[in-house]
Design a protein around this motif. Structure first.
Motif, PDB file in Angstrom:
ATOM      1  N   GLY A   1       3.597   2.226   9.393  1.00 43.74           N
ATOM      2  CA  GLY A   1       3.803   3.087   8.249  1.00 43.74           C
ATOM      3  C   GLY A   1       5.052   2.683   7.498  1.00 43.74           C
ATOM      4  O   GLY A   1       5.780   1.772   7.906  1.00 43.74           O
ATOM      5  N   GLN A   2       5.339   3.417   6.438  1.00 45.71           N
ATOM      6  CA  GLN A   2       6.452   3.047   5.567  1.00 45.71           C
ATOM      7  C   GLN A   2       7.785   3.615   6.031  1.00 45.71           C
ATOM      8  O   GLN A   2       8.817   3.196   5.555  1.00 45.71           O
ATOM      9  CB  GLN A   2       6.178   3.524   4.129  1.00 45.71           C
ATOM     10  CG  GLN A   2       6.603   4.952   3.828  1.00 45.71           C
ATOM     11  CD  GLN A   2       5.743   5.996   4.543  1.00 45.71           C
ATOM     12  OE1 GLN A   2       4.767   5.684   5.224  1.00 45.71           O
ATOM     13  NE2 GLN A   2       6.115   7.254   4.394  1.00 45.71           N
TER      14      GLN A   2
ATOM     15  N   THR B   1      10.092   7.223   7.531  1.00 42.13           N
ATOM     16  CA  THR B   1      10.661   8.452   6.982  1.00 42.13           C
ATOM     17  C   THR B   1      12.082   8.592   7.508  1.00 42.13           C
ATOM     18  O   THR B   1      12.338   8.367   8.687  1.00 42.13           O
ATOM     19  CB  THR B   1       9.791   9.675   7.341  1.00 42.13           C
ATOM     20  OG1 THR B   1      10.306  10.843   6.695  1.00 42.13           O
ATOM     21  CG2 THR B   1       9.710   9.911   8.844  1.00 42.13           C
TER      22      THR B   1
ATOM     23  N   THR C   1      -3.824  12.195  13.220  1.00 44.70           N
ATOM     24  CA  THR C   1      -2.395  12.391  13.012  1.00 44.70           C
ATOM     25  C   THR C   1      -1.648  12.343  14.342  1.00 44.70           C
ATOM     26  O   THR C   1      -2.121  12.871  15.348  1.00 44.70           O
ATOM     27  CB  THR C   1      -2.126  13.730  12.316  1.00 44.70           C
ATOM     28  OG1 THR C   1      -2.841  13.769  11.077  1.00 44.70           O
ATOM     29  CG2 THR C   1      -0.640  13.906  12.023  1.00 44.70           C
TER      30      THR C   1
ATOM     31  N   GLN D   1      -3.777   2.574   6.574  1.00 45.77           N
ATOM     32  CA  GLN D   1      -2.579   3.225   6.036  1.00 45.77           C
ATOM     33  C   GLN D   1      -2.047   4.222   7.050  1.00 45.77           C
ATOM     34  O   GLN D   1      -2.807   5.007   7.620  1.00 45.77           O
ATOM     35  CB  GLN D   1      -2.895   3.950   4.730  1.00 45.77           C
ATOM     36  CG  GLN D   1      -2.997   3.044   3.526  1.00 45.77           C
ATOM     37  CD  GLN D   1      -2.926   3.815   2.221  1.00 45.77           C
ATOM     38  OE1 GLN D   1      -3.427   4.930   2.134  1.00 45.77           O
ATOM     39  NE2 GLN D   1      -2.301   3.231   1.217  1.00 45.77           N
TER      40      GLN D   1
ATOM     41  N   SER E   1       5.808  11.305   7.492  1.00 45.09           N
ATOM     42  CA  SER E   1       6.476  12.342   6.713  1.00 45.09           C
ATOM     43  C   SER E   1       7.235  13.275   7.643  1.00 45.09           C
ATOM     44  O   SER E   1       7.076  13.220   8.863  1.00 45.09           O
ATOM     45  CB  SER E   1       5.446  13.135   5.900  1.00 45.09           C
ATOM     46  OG  SER E   1       4.522  13.776   6.759  1.00 45.09           O
TER      47      SER E   1
ATOM     48  N   CYS F   1       2.529  11.619  11.172  1.00 46.18           N
ATOM     49  CA  CYS F   1       2.046  10.339  10.682  1.00 46.18           C
ATOM     50  C   CYS F   1       0.532  10.436  10.571  1.00 46.18           C
ATOM     51  O   CYS F   1      -0.162  10.545  11.588  1.00 46.18           O
ATOM     52  CB  CYS F   1       2.459   9.214  11.611  1.00 46.18           C
ATOM     53  SG  CYS F   1       1.755   7.604  11.175  1.00 46.18           S
TER      54      CYS F   1
ATOM     55  N   GLN G   1       0.886   7.061   7.038  1.00 42.45           N
ATOM     56  CA  GLN G   1       1.785   7.784   6.150  1.00 42.45           C
ATOM     57  C   GLN G   1       2.665   8.706   6.976  1.00 42.45           C
ATOM     58  O   GLN G   1       2.223   9.764   7.427  1.00 42.45           O
ATOM     59  CB  GLN G   1       0.984   8.586   5.129  1.00 42.45           C
ATOM     60  CG  GLN G   1       1.822   9.307   4.098  1.00 42.45           C
ATOM     61  CD  GLN G   1       2.466   8.354   3.112  1.00 42.45           C
ATOM     62  OE1 GLN G   1       1.851   7.393   2.652  1.00 42.45           O
ATOM     63  NE2 GLN G   1       3.714   8.612   2.784  1.00 42.45           N
TER      64      GLN G   1
END
Length: 121
Positions: free
Chosen positions: A112-113, A115, A77, A2, A6, A21, A4
């Protein structure tokens, strides 16, 4: 795995923004990390990439001297510090991970998805 991402948001031209991330489910220090972006109606494009150790990095010409990629392997990160933002930086920003280190998005296996960063003029 995963990833993520942001930190996106709405800012004005000339402002700064820092994306993060956070990675899980992989050995972070064994993966190079990349940032890519996709503006509305356009193809995904390379922004920046950083090597596994964090010593080497590479930027797209369009962001060189304005964006800085960094990573903290102790926190799994990767970051993208963006300054002097321009309206043309508006896009969804994606982080990606792979053993491969370079600008070719097709060679990154993990994504990732995204941002959203919106820069108003």
């Amino acid at each position: 795995v995963q990833l993520q991402a942001s930190g996106g948001g709405l800012v004005q031209a000339g402002d700064s923004l820092k994306l993060s991330c956070a990675a899980s489910g992989l050995t972070f220090s064994s993966n190079a990390m990349g940032w890519f972006r996709q503006a509305p109606g356009k193809e995904r494009e390379f922004v920046a990439t950083i090597s596994r150790s964090g010593i080497s990095y590479y930027y797209a010409d369009s962001v060189k001297s304005r964006f800085t990629i960094s990573r903290d392997n102790s926190k799994n990160t990767v970051f993208l510090q963006m300054i002097s933002l321009k309206p043309e930086d508006t896009a969804v920003y994606y982080c990606a991970a792979d053993y491969y280190w370079g600008p070719d998005s097709k060679k990154y296996n993990y994504w990732g998805q995204g941002t959203l960063v919106t820069v108003s003029s």
